[in-house]
Scaffold this motif. Sequence first.
Motif, PDB file in Angstrom:
ATOM      1  N   GLU A   5     -20.418 -11.548   3.138  1.00  0.00           N
ATOM      2  CA  GLU A   5     -20.575 -10.806   4.385  1.00  0.00           C
ATOM      3  C   GLU A   5     -19.210 -10.317   4.846  1.00  0.00           C
ATOM      4  O   GLU A   5     -18.320 -11.110   5.132  1.00  0.00           O
ATOM      5  CB  GLU A   5     -21.193 -11.685   5.457  1.00  0.00           C
ATOM      6  N   TYR A   6     -19.053  -9.016   4.900  1.00  0.00           N
ATOM      7  CA  TYR A   6     -17.815  -8.429   5.385  1.00  0.00           C
ATOM      8  C   TYR A   6     -17.969  -8.163   6.877  1.00  0.00           C
ATOM      9  O   TYR A   6     -18.914  -7.534   7.310  1.00  0.00           O
ATOM     10  CB  TYR A   6     -17.497  -7.140   4.636  1.00  0.00           C
ATOM     11  N   ARG A   7     -17.019  -8.662   7.644  1.00  0.00           N
ATOM     12  CA  ARG A   7     -17.024  -8.442   9.085  1.00  0.00           C
ATOM     13  C   ARG A   7     -16.001  -7.393   9.492  1.00  0.00           C
ATOM     14  O   ARG A   7     -16.207  -6.651  10.431  1.00  0.00           O
ATOM     15  CB  ARG A   7     -16.751  -9.754   9.818  1.00  0.00           C
ATOM     16  N   ALA A  35     -20.239  -4.368   9.356  1.00  0.00           N
ATOM     17  CA  ALA A  35     -18.810  -4.652   9.487  1.00  0.00           C
ATOM     18  C   ALA A  35     -18.151  -3.637  10.406  1.00  0.00           C
ATOM     19  O   ALA A  35     -18.623  -2.514  10.572  1.00  0.00           O
ATOM     20  CB  ALA A  35     -18.135  -4.630   8.116  1.00  0.00           C
ATOM     21  N   THR A  36     -17.027  -4.040  10.965  1.00  0.00           N
ATOM     22  CA  THR A  36     -16.169  -3.141  11.725  1.00  0.00           C
ATOM     23  C   THR A  36     -15.172  -2.532  10.757  1.00  0.00           C
ATOM     24  O   THR A  36     -14.572  -3.241   9.948  1.00  0.00           O
ATOM     25  CB  THR A  36     -15.403  -3.922  12.814  1.00  0.00           C
ATOM     26  N   ILE A  37     -14.999  -1.213  10.841  1.00  0.00           N
ATOM     27  CA  ILE A  37     -14.038  -0.526   9.987  1.00  0.00           C
ATOM     28  C   ILE A  37     -12.747  -0.330  10.777  1.00  0.00           C
ATOM     29  O   ILE A  37     -12.752   0.201  11.889  1.00  0.00           O
ATOM     30  CB  ILE A  37     -14.548   0.852   9.532  1.00  0.00           C
ATOM     31  N   HIS A  38     -11.650  -0.765  10.176  1.00  0.00           N
ATOM     32  CA  HIS A  38     -10.313  -0.554  10.724  1.00  0.00           C
ATOM     33  C   HIS A  38      -9.628   0.479   9.833  1.00  0.00           C
ATOM     34  O   HIS A  38      -9.712   0.378   8.607  1.00  0.00           O
ATOM     35  CB  HIS A  38      -9.488  -1.845  10.670  1.00  0.00           C
ATOM     36  N   VAL A  39      -8.958   1.439  10.436  1.00  0.00           N
ATOM     37  CA  VAL A  39      -8.192   2.424   9.669  1.00  0.00           C
ATOM     38  C   VAL A  39      -6.748   2.361  10.154  1.00  0.00           C
ATOM     39  O   VAL A  39      -6.481   2.406  11.350  1.00  0.00           O
ATOM     40  CB  VAL A  39      -8.756   3.850   9.820  1.00  0.00           C
ATOM     41  N   LEU A  40      -5.834   2.251   9.199  1.00  0.00           N
ATOM     42  CA  LEU A  40      -4.417   2.096   9.501  1.00  0.00           C
ATOM     43  C   LEU A  40      -3.609   3.201   8.831  1.00  0.00           C
ATOM     44  O   LEU A  40      -3.760   3.447   7.639  1.00  0.00           O
ATOM     45  CB  LEU A  40      -3.934   0.731   8.992  1.00  0.00           C
ATOM     46  N   TYR A  41      -2.775   3.850   9.628  1.00  0.00           N
ATOM     47  CA  TYR A  41      -1.816   4.823   9.105  1.00  0.00           C
ATOM     48  C   TYR A  41      -0.430   4.248   9.347  1.00  0.00           C
ATOM     49  O   TYR A  41      -0.118   3.838  10.464  1.00  0.00           O
ATOM     50  CB  TYR A  41      -1.955   6.166   9.827  1.00  0.00           C
ATOM     51  N   VAL A  42       0.372   4.188   8.284  1.00  0.00           N
ATOM     52  CA  VAL A  42       1.717   3.649   8.416  1.00  0.00           C
ATOM     53  C   VAL A  42       2.733   4.773   8.236  1.00  0.00           C
ATOM     54  O   VAL A  42       2.734   5.465   7.210  1.00  0.00           O
ATOM     55  CB  VAL A  42       1.986   2.537   7.377  1.00  0.00           C
ATOM     56  N   VAL A  43       3.579   4.954   9.240  1.00  0.00           N
ATOM     57  CA  VAL A  43       4.709   5.869   9.118  1.00  0.00           C
ATOM     58  C   VAL A  43       5.760   5.118   8.306  1.00  0.00           C
ATOM     59  O   VAL A  43       6.281   4.101   8.749  1.00  0.00           O
ATOM     60  CB  VAL A  43       5.271   6.273  10.496  1.00  0.00           C
ATOM     61  N   GLY A 113      -3.663  -9.892   7.947  1.00  0.00           N
ATOM     62  CA  GLY A 113      -3.547 -11.223   8.525  1.00  0.00           C
ATOM     63  C   GLY A 113      -3.793 -11.273  10.019  1.00  0.00           C
ATOM     64  O   GLY A 113      -4.376 -12.232  10.535  1.00  0.00           O
ATOM     65  N   GLU A 114      -3.382 -10.248  10.726  1.00  0.00           N
ATOM     66  CA  GLU A 114      -3.494 -10.228  12.186  1.00  0.00           C
ATOM     67  C   GLU A 114      -4.899  -9.904  12.688  1.00  0.00           C
ATOM     68  O   GLU A 114      -5.234 -10.178  13.836  1.00  0.00           O
ATOM     69  CB  GLU A 114      -2.525  -9.192  12.765  1.00  0.00           C
ATOM     70  N   ASN A 115      -5.735  -9.311  11.835  1.00  0.00           N
ATOM     71  CA  ASN A 115      -7.031  -8.803  12.291  1.00  0.00           C
ATOM     72  C   ASN A 115      -8.221  -9.371  11.535  1.00  0.00           C
ATOM     73  O   ASN A 115      -9.310  -8.795  11.573  1.00  0.00           O
ATOM     74  CB  ASN A 115      -7.036  -7.270  12.213  1.00  0.00           C
ATOM     75  N   ASP A 118     -11.534  -8.873   5.964  1.00  0.00           N
ATOM     76  CA  ASP A 118     -12.227  -9.514   4.846  1.00  0.00           C
ATOM     77  C   ASP A 118     -12.115  -8.715   3.554  1.00  0.00           C
ATOM     78  O   ASP A 118     -12.296  -9.260   2.464  1.00  0.00           O
ATOM     79  CB  ASP A 118     -13.728  -9.635   5.140  1.00  0.00           C
ATOM     80  N   LEU A 119     -11.885  -7.404   3.678  1.00  0.00           N
ATOM     81  CA  LEU A 119     -11.873  -6.517   2.518  1.00  0.00           C
ATOM     82  C   LEU A 119     -10.960  -5.335   2.805  1.00  0.00           C
ATOM     83  O   LEU A 119     -10.991  -4.774   3.899  1.00  0.00           O
ATOM     84  CB  LEU A 119     -13.287  -6.002   2.225  1.00  0.00           C
ATOM     85  N   LEU A 120     -10.178  -4.964   1.812  1.00  0.00           N
ATOM     86  CA  LEU A 120      -9.369  -3.751   1.857  1.00  0.00           C
ATOM     87  C   LEU A 120     -10.037  -2.711   0.968  1.00  0.00           C
ATOM     88  O   LEU A 120     -10.462  -3.042  -0.152  1.00  0.00           O
ATOM     89  CB  LEU A 120      -7.977  -4.028   1.291  1.00  0.00           C
ATOM     90  N   VAL A 121     -10.128  -1.479   1.426  1.00  0.00           N
ATOM     91  CA  VAL A 121     -10.652  -0.386   0.612  1.00  0.00           C
ATOM     92  C   VAL A 121      -9.581   0.693   0.604  1.00  0.00           C
ATOM     93  O   VAL A 121      -9.241   1.248   1.647  1.00  0.00           O
ATOM     94  CB  VAL A 121     -11.985   0.165   1.163  1.00  0.00           C
ATOM     95  N   MET A 122      -9.027   0.954  -0.592  1.00  0.00           N
ATOM     96  CA  MET A 122      -7.881   1.871  -0.704  1.00  0.00           C
ATOM     97  C   MET A 122      -8.070   2.830  -1.865  1.00  0.00           C
ATOM     98  O   MET A 122      -8.666   2.470  -2.879  1.00  0.00           O
ATOM     99  CB  MET A 122      -6.586   1.090  -0.989  1.00  0.00           C
ATOM    100  N   GLY A 123      -7.491   4.014  -1.715  1.00  0.00           N
ATOM    101  CA  GLY A 123      -7.421   4.939  -2.835  1.00  0.00           C
ATOM    102  C   GLY A 123      -6.423   4.422  -3.864  1.00  0.00           C
ATOM    103  O   GLY A 123      -5.484   3.704  -3.523  1.00  0.00           O
TER     104      GLY A 123
END
Length: 160
Positions: A5-7, A35-43, A113-115, A118-123
């Motif tokens: 189960e991915y949250r 699940a909740t989707i988090h999207v992160l953009y890093v400068v 770690g902070e959030n 449960d799963l990373l989805v990356m290109g």
Amino acid sequence: MTGTEYRNILVPTDGSDLAQQALGEALTLAELTDATIHVLYVVDDAKVAELATGIGLDDVSMDGDVDQLFERFEAVGEHALDELREAAADRGLTLTTAIRKGLPEEEILAYVGENEIDLLVMGTHGRRGIERYILGSTTERVLRKSPVPVLAVRDETSGK
């Protein structure tokens, strides 16, 4: 499904088409698991520093110009996040989004770690082009260090 189960699912983005494809995979999983989707953009501050040095902004008095470079990259990130929010909204889902400054792989792993991700989805690769062959891709570095599973999404259109 494997019964897992991915949250919280994280999709790092660089604004590329492949990041959009990765989001599509994550949205499908979210629809199946709520699940909740988090999207992160890093400068990438190393890239900003490289650009600043390359255009002669290595003088301390040019801090304002470096700040403008960061602002431009943040604007690109915000635009990328807006596109992904629209894609999620089209499927009736919302995203939790964030923009950070730093080295992409370090910021991605810190966010995990902070959030309670449960799963990373990356290109499998992003906008860096040939650099990924010389230095290794962000995805590869994250994959090696990630404390959670990583779903690596290949480019559907070119077989890359």
